[in-house]
Design a protein around this motif. Structure first.
Motif, PDB file in Angstrom:
ATOM      1  N   SER A 166      40.158  -5.649  -0.747  1.00 31.74           N
ATOM      2  CA  SER A 166      38.794  -5.137  -0.595  1.00 31.74           C
ATOM      3  C   SER A 166      37.770  -5.982  -1.356  1.00 31.74           C
ATOM      4  O   SER A 166      36.655  -5.523  -1.605  1.00 31.74           O
ATOM      5  CB  SER A 166      38.746  -3.685  -1.073  1.00 31.74           C
ATOM      6  OG  SER A 166      39.196  -3.602  -2.418  1.00 31.74           O
ATOM      7  N   SER A 167      38.138  -7.200  -1.701  1.00 28.07           N
ATOM      8  CA  SER A 167      37.289  -8.058  -2.531  1.00 28.07           C
ATOM      9  C   SER A 167      35.897  -8.266  -1.954  1.00 28.07           C
ATOM     10  O   SER A 167      34.918  -8.299  -2.689  1.00 28.07           O
ATOM     11  CB  SER A 167      37.935  -9.439  -2.722  1.00 28.07           C
ATOM     12  OG  SER A 167      39.171  -9.323  -3.361  1.00 28.07           O
ATOM     13  N   LYS A 168      35.805  -8.422  -0.656  1.00 27.06           N
ATOM     14  CA  LYS A 168      34.519  -8.760  -0.027  1.00 27.06           C
ATOM     15  C   LYS A 168      33.903  -7.585   0.702  1.00 27.06           C
ATOM     16  O   LYS A 168      32.970  -7.763   1.486  1.00 27.06           O
ATOM     17  CB  LYS A 168      34.720  -9.942   0.916  1.00 27.06           C
ATOM     18  CG  LYS A 168      35.148 -11.197   0.180  1.00 27.06           C
ATOM     19  CD  LYS A 168      35.386 -12.365   1.075  1.00 27.06           C
ATOM     20  CE  LYS A 168      35.782 -13.558   0.217  1.00 27.06           C
ATOM     21  NZ  LYS A 168      36.560 -14.522   0.920  1.00 27.06           N
ATOM     22  N   HIS A 169      34.403  -6.385   0.451  1.00 27.03           N
ATOM     23  CA  HIS A 169      33.905  -5.192   1.134  1.00 27.03           C
ATOM     24  C   HIS A 169      33.111  -4.308   0.173  1.00 27.03           C
ATOM     25  O   HIS A 169      33.457  -4.197  -0.999  1.00 27.03           O
ATOM     26  CB  HIS A 169      35.066  -4.349   1.661  1.00 27.03           C
ATOM     27  CG  HIS A 169      35.842  -4.992   2.753  1.00 27.03           C
ATOM     28  ND1 HIS A 169      36.755  -5.983   2.523  1.00 27.03           N
ATOM     29  CD2 HIS A 169      35.856  -4.762   4.085  1.00 27.03           C
ATOM     30  CE1 HIS A 169      37.310  -6.350   3.670  1.00 27.03           C
ATOM     31  NE2 HIS A 169      36.771  -5.626   4.637  1.00 27.03           N
ATOM     32  N   THR A 170      32.103  -3.657   0.703  1.00 29.22           N
ATOM     33  CA  THR A 170      31.463  -2.571  -0.038  1.00 29.22           C
ATOM     34  C   THR A 170      32.423  -1.386   0.019  1.00 29.22           C
ATOM     35  O   THR A 170      33.353  -1.373   0.852  1.00 29.22           O
ATOM     36  CB  THR A 170      30.128  -2.162   0.612  1.00 29.22           C
ATOM     37  OG1 THR A 170      30.402  -1.608   1.911  1.00 29.22           O
ATOM     38  CG2 THR A 170      29.158  -3.338   0.706  1.00 29.22           C
ATOM     39  N   PRO A 171      32.224  -0.377  -0.810  1.00 28.49           N
ATOM     40  CA  PRO A 171      33.088   0.804  -0.693  1.00 28.49           C
ATOM     41  C   PRO A 171      33.050   1.414   0.714  1.00 28.49           C
ATOM     42  O   PRO A 171      34.092   1.803   1.246  1.00 28.49           O
ATOM     43  CB  PRO A 171      32.514   1.762  -1.742  1.00 28.49           C
ATOM     44  CG  PRO A 171      31.933   0.856  -2.781  1.00 28.49           C
ATOM     45  CD  PRO A 171      31.346  -0.295  -1.993  1.00 28.49           C
ATOM     46  N   GLU A 172      31.879   1.472   1.326  1.00 26.38           N
ATOM     47  CA  GLU A 172      31.763   2.034   2.678  1.00 26.38           C
ATOM     48  C   GLU A 172      32.536   1.194   3.697  1.00 26.38           C
ATOM     49  O   GLU A 172      33.197   1.739   4.584  1.00 26.38           O
ATOM     50  CB  GLU A 172      30.283   2.143   3.098  1.00 26.38           C
ATOM     51  CG  GLU A 172      29.493   3.158   2.307  1.00 26.38           C
ATOM     52  CD  GLU A 172      28.993   2.648   0.946  1.00 26.38           C
ATOM     53  OE1 GLU A 172      29.173   1.443   0.614  1.00 26.38           O
ATOM     54  OE2 GLU A 172      28.432   3.462   0.198  1.00 26.38           O
ATOM     55  N   GLN A 173      32.471  -0.119   3.566  1.00 24.96           N
ATOM     56  CA  GLN A 173      33.228  -0.993   4.467  1.00 24.96           C
ATOM     57  C   GLN A 173      34.727  -0.828   4.245  1.00 24.96           C
ATOM     58  O   GLN A 173      35.512  -0.875   5.204  1.00 24.96           O
ATOM     59  CB  GLN A 173      32.820  -2.455   4.253  1.00 24.96           C
ATOM     60  CG  GLN A 173      31.420  -2.769   4.728  1.00 24.96           C
ATOM     61  CD  GLN A 173      30.948  -4.137   4.264  1.00 24.96           C
ATOM     62  OE1 GLN A 173      31.329  -4.623   3.184  1.00 24.96           O
ATOM     63  NE2 GLN A 173      30.097  -4.770   5.066  1.00 24.96           N
ATOM     64  N   THR A 174      35.122  -0.635   3.006  1.00 22.10           N
ATOM     65  CA  THR A 174      36.537  -0.401   2.710  1.00 22.10           C
ATOM     66  C   THR A 174      37.011   0.871   3.390  1.00 22.10           C
ATOM     67  O   THR A 174      38.077   0.897   4.009  1.00 22.10           O
ATOM     68  CB  THR A 174      36.766  -0.332   1.188  1.00 22.10           C
ATOM     69  OG1 THR A 174      36.329  -1.562   0.600  1.00 22.10           O
ATOM     70  CG2 THR A 174      38.230  -0.089   0.857  1.00 22.10           C
ATOM     71  N   VAL A 175      36.216   1.938   3.310  1.00 25.58           N
ATOM     72  CA  VAL A 175      36.574   3.201   3.968  1.00 25.58           C
ATOM     73  C   VAL A 175      36.654   2.999   5.472  1.00 25.58           C
ATOM     74  O   VAL A 175      37.600   3.476   6.119  1.00 25.58           O
ATOM     75  CB  VAL A 175      35.571   4.320   3.597  1.00 25.58           C
ATOM     76  CG1 VAL A 175      35.793   5.552   4.462  1.00 25.58           C
ATOM     77  CG2 VAL A 175      35.700   4.668   2.124  1.00 25.58           C
ATOM     78  N   ASP A 176      35.694   2.286   6.049  1.00 27.74           N
ATOM     79  CA  ASP A 176      35.738   2.011   7.489  1.00 27.74           C
ATOM     80  C   ASP A 176      37.040   1.307   7.866  1.00 27.74           C
ATOM     81  O   ASP A 176      37.682   1.641   8.856  1.00 27.74           O
ATOM     82  CB  ASP A 176      34.546   1.141   7.914  1.00 27.74           C
ATOM     83  CG  ASP A 176      33.228   1.893   7.937  1.00 27.74           C
ATOM     84  OD1 ASP A 176      33.235   3.141   7.974  1.00 27.74           O
ATOM     85  OD2 ASP A 176      32.172   1.217   7.922  1.00 27.74           O
ATOM     86  N   GLU A 177      37.432   0.330   7.058  1.00 30.71           N
ATOM     87  CA  GLU A 177      38.661  -0.408   7.358  1.00 30.71           C
ATOM     88  C   GLU A 177      39.894   0.473   7.193  1.00 30.71           C
ATOM     89  O   GLU A 177      40.826   0.418   7.999  1.00 30.71           O
ATOM     90  CB  GLU A 177      38.783  -1.664   6.490  1.00 30.71           C
ATOM     91  CG  GLU A 177      39.979  -2.499   6.917  1.00 30.71           C
ATOM     92  CD  GLU A 177      39.908  -3.942   6.484  1.00 30.71           C
ATOM     93  OE1 GLU A 177      40.924  -4.632   6.697  1.00 30.71           O
ATOM     94  OE2 GLU A 177      38.877  -4.386   5.950  1.00 30.71           O
ATOM     95  N   VAL A 178      39.918   1.301   6.160  1.00 35.24           N
ATOM     96  CA  VAL A 178      41.041   2.227   5.979  1.00 35.24           C
ATOM     97  C   VAL A 178      41.168   3.115   7.206  1.00 35.24           C
ATOM     98  O   VAL A 178      42.262   3.295   7.752  1.00 35.24           O
ATOM     99  CB  VAL A 178      40.874   3.067   4.694  1.00 35.24           C
ATOM    100  CG1 VAL A 178      41.854   4.231   4.676  1.00 35.24           C
ATOM    101  CG2 VAL A 178      41.048   2.193   3.453  1.00 35.24           C
TER     102      VAL A 178
END
Length: 188
Positions: A166-178
């Motif tokens: 998740s190095s290059k993701h915002t928390p919201e982007q991380t959740v989207d990817e999860v």
């Protein structure tokens, strides 16, 4: 406002999602945002069970302490039972805690509820170092080196579920990817 991807039809069914990773990987933030995405979501913070012990608490160190390990196992057992009960009651439960090395599989074995998923947040060490320097809560210091702890997680923890850089993701982007990759996170 961050664009949110629509939830897959199978996502909003009761389930247990375990989120783990090194300290300062973003577990608290991501877990909270993830739980909020469900119609009936619970964010179960394993560290809360540690903080409930007001006297006699022994925290983990890299050197190992039988009492600290016993208390950690107790905390994991309580979290597993709470997660199962919430899921049986119709909630999606996001369990957030540190599961390193041999502690992961015994914890997962205590959760009979299915579906069960695991997400390992695994940002680069340099990102963890930056995040640790920016936060009030400190997880590292005299006892733990960020590099050593990251190495221990990557080499001693079973590689099951979804390991997400998740190095290059915002928390919201991380959740989207999860959410987009939740089927890859399934361990049942």
């Amino acid at each position: 406002m961050t664009a949110r991807f629509p939830l897959p039809a199978t996502v909003d069914i009761p389930q247990v999602i375990v989120v783990t990773g090194v300290m300062a990987a973003g577990k608290s933030t991501v877990s909270q945002l993830l739980a909020e995405r469900f119609t009936r979501g619970v964010h179960l913070r394993g560290d809360e069970f540690r903080r409930m012990v007001v006297s006699g608490r022994v925290d983990m160190t890299p050197h190992g302490d039988p009492e600290a390990e016993r208390q950690l196992a107790l905390r994991h057992t309580i979290a597993a039972h709470a997660a199962h009960l919430y899921a049986e009651a119709g909630f999606t439960v996001v369990v957030q805690d540190l599961f390193v090395g041999r502690s992961l599989e015994p914890f997962l074995a205590q959760i009979p509820y299915r579906p069960l998923s695991l997400v390992m947040l695994a940002p680069e060490v340099s990102v963890v170092m930056r995040r640790e320097s920016e936060r009030v809560k400190k997880g590292y210091g005299d006892n733990w080196s960020i590099r050593d702890f990251d190495h221990r997680v990557r080499t001693e923890t079973p590689h099951i579920g979804l390991w997400l850089d998740s190095s290059k993701h915002t928390p919201e982007q991380t959740v989207d990817e999860v959410l987009a990759r939740l089927e890859q996170a399934r361990i049942d």
